[in-house]
Design a protein around this motif. Structure first.
Motif: not given
Length: 329
Positions: A293-316
């Motif tokens: 749901x926040x992705x639309x807000x971020x894009x409306x503010x002119x930005x980009x949002x990415x979420x996915x696994x981090x290198x050590x197995x965590x989350x970014x």
């Protein structure tokens, strides 16, 4: 007892139109018939604007007929039926014009009401997102701290007391968020609403997160627009809430705000949680749709949002917003 004049427009037009038609058939003086057309035109506009569609259709048809037909008996005596039809068509034009004016005003009023309904719906969705973004974060913190206090109470009462203090802080924060929501509901139509938190409150947010660390560049924060600033705070709240829900055993959660090329980056990175550290909250809750749901807000503010696994197995979670000069350009 109040009288609804708008409800009387259609019956009044119907009666006036029947009187006009009868007067034309009886061949009353033309000056009287012409003067009678004036009130008929006014009533036609009022009916088209205010009356229900069904009654307006019947009354409007009679009104147009009364205005159009009044000269027909006069022309019929000295001319042909073509001239009579031409006279009727000529006098039908102002009648149809009155109907169009009233219909246009009716359409504009309908569009205004629809715009108000859409605005209220958008405000309701906005308030729902506010409750999700802010209150859910604090409530999840309360649940996690309560679980921790239950397990350590017997062995280390001091830790339990500190957990209770953090529960109190999170509860007060949740109440403050709900107060802002109620204030927005009360003040939406009369004045400014309570300010929405931004990155200025990020240190306090991270401080309430036991394993959180913050690295924020003050200059980068100042270069964000107001919309991007509040949206970035929402992203941080949602990311930290997801850490509590899905990786409560993570030992380190790093929150950073810094320049990234031509933009400003907010990142929330947690290390991998140890096995078996899901806790009661992790077993009972499924993943929500907060970041989606926040992705639309971020894009409306002119930005980009990415979420996915981090290198050590965590989350970014990584959101990049344009600096204010680029956003304005």
């Amino acid at each position: 007892m109040t009288v609804n004049l708008r409800a009387a427009y259609a019956p009044l037009l119907t009666a006036a139109a029947l009187v006009g038609i009868a007067a034309a058939v009886l061949r009353l003086p033309p000056s009287w018939l012409l003067l009678w057309s004036g009130p008929l035109l006014l009533l036609l506009a009022l009916v088209a604007r205010w009356s229900p569609v069904r009654s307006a259709t019947l009354a409007g048809a009679l009104g147009v007929a009364a205005v159009a037909l009044w000269p027909v008996p006069l022309v019929w005596e000295s001319g042909s039926w073509l001239e009579a039809c031409g006279a009727a068509a000529f006098w039908a034009l102002p009648a149809l014009g009155a109907v169009l004016v009233g219909g246009y005003l009716r359409r504009q009023a309908d569009r205004t009401r629809q715009a108000v309904r859409d605005a209220r719906r958008d405000q309701q969705l906005e308030l729902a997102r506010d409750l999700h973004d802010f209150v859910a974060h604090d409530v999840s913190a309360i649940v996690v701290q309560a679980q921790a206090a239950r397990f350590v109470a017997a062995q280390d009462p001091g830790q339990a007391v500190r957990a209770l203090e953090r529960i109190e802080t999170a509860g007060l924060s949740a109440l403050a968020s709900m107060d802002r929501t109620v204030h927005a509901l009360r003040e939406a139509s009369d004045g400014p609403t309570a300010p929405v938190p931004g990155l200025a409150q990020l240190p306090e947010l991270v401080e309430r997160f036991e394993c959180g660390t913050l690295d924020a560049d003050p200059q980068a924060v100042r270069e964000l627009s107001r919309e991007a600033d509040t949206t970035a705070y929402r992203v941080a709240v949602e990311a930290l809430t997801n850490v509590r829900r899905h990786a409560p055993g993570a030992a380190v959660v790093q929150v950073a705000v810094r320049r990234a090329g031509a933009g400003i980056e907010l990142s929330v990175v947690n290390c991998a949680a140890p096995r078996g550290a899901g806790g009661l909250l992790g077993r009972k809750r499924r993943g929500g749709t907060g970041l989606a749901g926040l992705r639309g807000r971020v894009e409306a503010a002119g930005g980009t949002l990415r979420a996915g696994p981090a290198e050590d197995g965590g989350w970014r979670v990584r959101a990049v917003f344009p600096a204010e000069d680029q956003a304005l350009g």
